[in-house]
Design an enzyme around this catalytic site. Structure first.
Site, PDB file in Angstrom:
ATOM      1  CG  HIS A 376      -0.288   0.215   2.530  1.00  0.00           C
ATOM      2  ND1 HIS A 376       0.429  -0.777   3.163  1.00  0.00           N
ATOM      3  CD2 HIS A 376      -0.215   1.311   3.344  1.00  0.00           C
ATOM      4  CE1 HIS A 376       0.903  -0.321   4.312  1.00  0.00           C
ATOM      5  NE2 HIS A 376       0.527   0.949   4.445  1.00  0.00           N
ATOM      6  CG  ASP A 377       2.400   3.363   3.008  1.00  0.00           C
ATOM      7  OD1 ASP A 377       1.498   4.030   2.456  1.00  0.00           O
ATOM      8  OD2 ASP A 377       2.521   3.254   4.245  1.00  0.00           O
ATOM      9  CE  LYS A 380       3.832   6.653   3.543  1.00  0.00           C
ATOM     10  NZ  LYS A 380       3.657   6.320   4.985  1.00  0.00           N
ATOM     11  CG  HIS A 405       2.244   7.912  -0.338  1.00  0.00           C
ATOM     12  ND1 HIS A 405       1.502   8.818   0.381  1.00  0.00           N
ATOM     13  CD2 HIS A 405       1.698   6.698  -0.057  1.00  0.00           C
ATOM     14  CE1 HIS A 405       0.568   8.183   1.069  1.00  0.00           C
ATOM     15  NE2 HIS A 405       0.672   6.888   0.819  1.00  0.00           N
ATOM     16  CG  HIS A 431      -3.797   3.148   1.192  1.00  0.00           C
ATOM     17  ND1 HIS A 431      -3.178   3.436   0.000  1.00  0.00           N
ATOM     18  CD2 HIS A 431      -2.967   3.639   2.159  1.00  0.00           C
ATOM     19  CE1 HIS A 431      -2.033   4.044   0.220  1.00  0.00           C
ATOM     20  NE2 HIS A 431      -1.879   4.201   1.534  1.00  0.00           N
ATOM     21  CG  HIS A 432      -4.034   7.648   2.207  1.00  0.00           C
ATOM     22  ND1 HIS A 432      -3.966   7.730   3.575  1.00  0.00           N
ATOM     23  CD2 HIS A 432      -2.791   7.236   1.794  1.00  0.00           C
ATOM     24  CE1 HIS A 432      -2.750   7.399   3.985  1.00  0.00           C
ATOM     25  NE2 HIS A 432      -2.016   7.088   2.910  1.00  0.00           N
ATOM     26  CG  ASP A 460      -1.955   2.701   6.511  1.00  0.00           C
ATOM     27  OD1 ASP A 460      -0.884   2.418   7.079  1.00  0.00           O
ATOM     28  OD2 ASP A 460      -2.105   3.695   5.772  1.00  0.00           O
TER      29      ASP A 460
END
Length: 523
Positions: A376-377, A380, A405, A431-432, A460
């Site tokens: 998911h990240d 970054k 990101h 996811h955000h 998260d």
């Protein structure tokens, strides 16, 4: 826990070598006539006769109605000698019609016998009533009766063989739909066993046994342990074969380890499949019936193809395992740039998998969910270190940079093909997002947010709040849980919040294992 490519397949541990074969089931012959003298003469004629190495068992009925009831109770009767004229002049024909149509028995061989040939013309009777033969009583001498028995019962035997072959083929087709699609070597091995049982009509319990590779090429494996059992054999799981199986079965298995390919013994069959890493798979089946030449040819051909399938399954399993490792390594590479994110992606992945399990996802989808959440990240990796590791509050410009990101992650994996990467791209992109539509980057709301993204969002945030970060200390767990609960219908899907809170026990176990325990070890 067994290694998938360590399996041996075993079935049929009930036969004892050297013991006499069981008595063959006699042919059931139903004699239907209203004259006792006909029954007496038939008993004298057929008494002691053996047809195709099987005795004859006679059953007697004295009316058409009685014969139908007997056939209803005993549909495995092979042959009926049916009189035409009994309680009325068409009693036999009516009984034949009921056996074929009402009882639906198309297998039994129906032989019509009549002392009044003119009552029922032969061609009309045979065609209309599906009768297999038509005889006048006066022509059925002892010699001709003997010929009739051998011919009719031979036809019945071949008919039953064809029927069993059809049933076996159905089992093979049904099993094949799973065997070559299965991602589990355990399920695959069960499928192999079911197919071979179908080919050879074996009905014994099945065992799945693990064999570790020998330490050298001159040795044979010694560690043979039952890992999975079917039927009564379930009680023997996780036990060495020497402790729970008859000695002759153990010896046959160990002998099979020394013979490459299929081997047909006296009342049993074995086949060994070798793998590139030195492990083996062995099929063992026992049968009361002799293996015919056709059986052997089918089994040998089948075993060759199954050996290829085993290799393909192991290659598939290796690809899946490599894929899983690469995802975790790639995610860990992102963590390496952030001084506080130790095991963050692992925890988020496992939290998401717990929720997937609670939602009833199958193993395949849970695996995809967990791996997607781990990525998911991924975006970054392109965020500058001074922003990624800033101990204080972000400026508006820094906040905007951090939020990129998501777009960076989409650009990294969004154009790739494949189910896993497509799912991961969905998680990265959503996811955000927030349930109330105030998230980023697309301000999606409610169920417009893909399920994978909604699940990962909860996992998260829970991990972000419950662990130390460079810009904050971990919140007390009570406050974290209160926050998750309070954000139902705002930041998070309210149903998923309920699922998460109802599964706090496994969630907390993951938290302890991958955060608290590691922190204690580090200290």
């Amino acid at each position: 826990m067994f290694e998938d490519n360590d399996e041996l397949i075993l079935a049929g541990e009930g036969d004892i070598p050297g013991s006499p074969p069981p008595e063959s089931t006699p042919w059931k012959i139903l004699v239907v006539d209203d004259e006792e003298e006909v029954h007496r003469v038939t008993r004298l004629t057929l008494g002691g006769m053996r047809v195709h190495n099987r005795e004859i068992k006679m059953i007697h009925a004295y009316s058409g109605r009685e014969s139908v009831e007997i056939m209803r109770q005993q549909p495995d009767i092979a042959m009926v000698l049916m009189d035409v004229v009994m309680e009325d002049e068409h009693a036999g024909l009516q009984a034949v019609q009921k056996i074929r149509e009402e009882l639906g028995n198309s297998d039994v061989r129906l032989i019509l016998r009549t002392g009044q040939p003119g009552q029922a013309p032969e061609m009309e009777v045979v065609t209309r009533y599906d009768i297999n033969d038509y005889k006048e009583k006066t022509e059925l001498t002892s010699k001709k009766m003997h010929t009739l028995m051998h011919t009719s019962l031979g036809h019945y035997r071949e008919l039953m063989a064809l029927k069993k072959n059809r049933e076996g083929l159905t089992k093979i087709i049904d099993a094949s739909a799973n065997i070559f699609e299965s991602r589990s070597m355990k399920i695959f091995a069960r499928g192999v066993l079911e197919q071979l049982k179908a080919l050879l009509y074996a009905g014994n319990d099945a065992l799945l046994v693990k064999a570790l590779a020998a330490r050298s090429s001159t040795e044979t494996p010694n560690d043979l342990t039952i890992t999975v059992g079917a039927g009564d054999a379930e009680l023997k799981e996780d036990q060495p074969i020497e402790q729970v199986l008859p000695g002759y079965v153990v010896q046959r298995i160990r002998n099979a380890l020394k013979v490459e390919g299929p081997y047909f013994g006296d009342g049993f069959f074995t086949a060994r499949f070798s793998t590139v890493n030195g492990h083996h798979q062995i099929v063992y089946l026992s049968s009361d019936n002799e293996f015919s030449v056709a059986d052997r040819q089918l089994v040998e051909l089948f075993c060759r193809n199954v050996g290829i399938a085993f290799d393909n399954q192991m290659l598939h399993q290796e690809v899946l395992e490599s894929q899983h490792k690469l995802v975790m390594l790639l995610s860990a590479a992102v963590e390496e740039r952030s001084i506080e994110l130790c095991n963050h992606v692992r925890r988020v992945s496992e939290y998401a998998s717990v929720m997937g399990h609670a939602l009833g996802f199958d193993d395949k989808f849970k695996e995809i969910l967990g791996l997607s959440a781990a990525l998911h990240d991924i975006g970054k990796i392109g965020i500058p270190d001074d922003i990624l590791n800033k101990p204080g509050k972000f400026t508006p410009a820094e906040r905007a940079e951090m939020e990129t990101h998501v777009i960076r992650g989409i650009s990294i994996i969004g154009k790739q093909s494949g189910e896993l990467l497509n799912s991961a791209a969905t998680v990265v992109a959503t996811h955000h997002e927030r349930w109330d539509g105030t998230g980023y980057p697309e301000q999606l709301a409610g169920e417009d947010i893909p399920l994978l993204g909604r699940i990962t969002a909860i996992a998260d945030v829970f991990d972000a709040l419950s662990t130390d970060r460079v810009y904050k200390s971990a919140w007390p767990m009570e406050e974290v849980i209160d926050y998750i609960r309070d954000q139902a219908g705002k930041q998070f899907d309210p149903h998923l919040v309920e699922v998460f809170l109802n599964n706090l026990d496994p969630i907390m176990e993951i938290y302890r294992r991958w955060y608290l325990d590691i922190g204690t070890q580090a200290a």
